[in-house]
Design a protein around this motif. Sequence first.
Motif, PDB file in Angstrom:
ATOM      1  N   THR A 260     -10.832 -10.084 -37.267  1.00 43.71           N
ATOM      2  CA  THR A 260      -9.858  -9.038 -37.560  1.00 43.71           C
ATOM      3  C   THR A 260     -10.525  -7.677 -37.368  1.00 43.71           C
ATOM      4  N   PRO A 261      -9.834  -6.681 -36.801  1.00 43.04           N
ATOM      5  CA  PRO A 261     -10.451  -5.361 -36.661  1.00 43.04           C
ATOM      6  C   PRO A 261     -11.032  -4.879 -37.984  1.00 43.04           C
ATOM      7  N   ALA A 262     -12.208  -4.272 -37.907  1.00 48.23           N
ATOM      8  CA  ALA A 262     -12.872  -3.771 -39.109  1.00 48.23           C
ATOM      9  C   ALA A 262     -12.209  -2.486 -39.581  1.00 48.23           C
ATOM     10  N   ARG A 278      -4.567  -8.512 -33.449  1.00 48.70           N
ATOM     11  CA  ARG A 278      -4.607  -9.875 -33.981  1.00 48.70           C
ATOM     12  C   ARG A 278      -5.431  -9.929 -35.265  1.00 48.70           C
ATOM     13  N   LEU A 279      -4.884 -10.618 -36.263  1.00 51.21           N
ATOM     14  CA  LEU A 279      -5.522 -10.724 -37.566  1.00 51.21           C
ATOM     15  C   LEU A 279      -5.790 -12.191 -37.873  1.00 51.21           C
ATOM     16  N   ASP A 301       5.512  -7.133 -37.015  1.00 48.60           N
ATOM     17  CA  ASP A 301       4.514  -8.188 -37.171  1.00 48.60           C
ATOM     18  C   ASP A 301       5.092  -9.512 -36.700  1.00 48.60           C
ATOM     19  N   ARG A 302       4.195 -10.384 -36.235  1.00 46.62           N
ATOM     20  CA  ARG A 302       4.597 -11.720 -35.779  1.00 46.62           C
ATOM     21  C   ARG A 302       3.772 -12.758 -36.521  1.00 46.62           C
ATOM     22  N   GLU A 306      -0.116 -11.034 -36.394  1.00 47.65           N
ATOM     23  CA  GLU A 306      -0.231 -10.077 -35.304  1.00 47.65           C
ATOM     24  C   GLU A 306       0.620  -8.841 -35.598  1.00 47.65           C
ATOM     25  N   LEU A 307       0.065  -7.674 -35.304  1.00 47.91           N
ATOM     26  CA  LEU A 307       0.840  -6.433 -35.312  1.00 47.91           C
ATOM     27  C   LEU A 307       1.111  -6.052 -33.869  1.00 47.91           C
TER      28      LEU A 307
END
Length: 405
Positions: A260-262, A278-279, A301-302, A306-307
């Motif tokens: 996940t992005p920091a 993407r998370l 969001d999905r 996911e955003l």
Amino acid sequence: MWCHLLVLSLLVCGSHASNFLSTVMIYDPSGNNTVVVRSKMTYQNQCPGSFWTCQSKNCTEGASRAVATIDTNGTCQNDVETYYDVTQTSKLVLRLSAPVVLQWWINVTNNVTEVVAVAHAHTWTRSDTGRANASPRSNVLPVLRVASNCQRNVTLPTFDPDGDVVRCRYQNATSVLKLSADCNMFFVPSIDIAEGAYAVQVLMEDFPRQNITLAYGNGSENLTSEDPLSQIPVQFVLIVGPRLTSCVDGESLPLFWPSTPANGDHLFASVNQTLIIRLSFIAPSIQSLRLLFSGPLDMTDRRNSELVWTPTEKDLGLSHPVCFVLQTVDFEVITRHSEMRCVIVTVHPVVVTVTARLQSTFRLSADQIDVAQLKADLVLRGLPSDTTLKLVSFNETATQSSIVP
């Protein structure tokens, strides 16, 4: 867009309709002596026509657009975009307004009642950048939750388009969160902190890194590195919830995986091209899980993982803060939040991803690659000098041949 917001029922009958949850705003110069202000206001059980009123002399309000979004729990978010003519105004002062009966916070433990949110913005041209000032990019979820016995950090995004120093201070001090000047907030468990909701009111300011002059026509004003260029409000509700058996993320609390992005990552997007953030995460035994986020109005969001957002021409050159948390409800119907993470998404005309192979006589890691030097070498080979170069991934691959010095 703030989506899927679950808010603990905290309303108690009283003489005022207590509905306010949060606000955050940013502003940008928009050319032709105009400033565009973008803001979000969130209310519980009401959807008022809230807006910012100009308190400055000779300030003229221009085009305005407001979009109200109501979620399944009755929580309403107002996204408002307004242009102001500042031809004869050196400093823009805006105050959040709403119908009188809705100018009150939800019932909170720290005795904050009336909503007070004021923004200040210098509008003249800066000597260091050649353009008017832009405010820091900030964001926050309307409601954040912590367990009463677990320490938690809350870090506000502080990206500044002009490269200024960003600092935070409290509008009204709160006993529930400790705030540092770099906009980091810390919840430290204490027997003096009762469970319940707390209003958090922060003022975010940007300071030039050197002494500068603001000028317009025949007028000018000198500012030092200790003079704020703008002041924007960031307000939200923190709910201190029941104790947990474990404060370790991934045991009693949901946990984001490293993919996940920091927090604080800077992402890039292109006009009319879909960006997917993407998370990945793990969550303890739960009854339900939802992804809560705050970002551009048309972000969605999905599958809670996911955003998704497609920038348009109006987003070109802008940097949008996006914040997100995971919310779980366990079988005892206790709602919990993960840490809040925030990233900055900057929209460029075109983003091109390329793969490059580097050869080295020694093992390399991502933090050993000098991106600035690599860009300088590529510019000598024909890369446009205004290109933004960013290392997005790195994999080391061993080769059979050796390199002889």
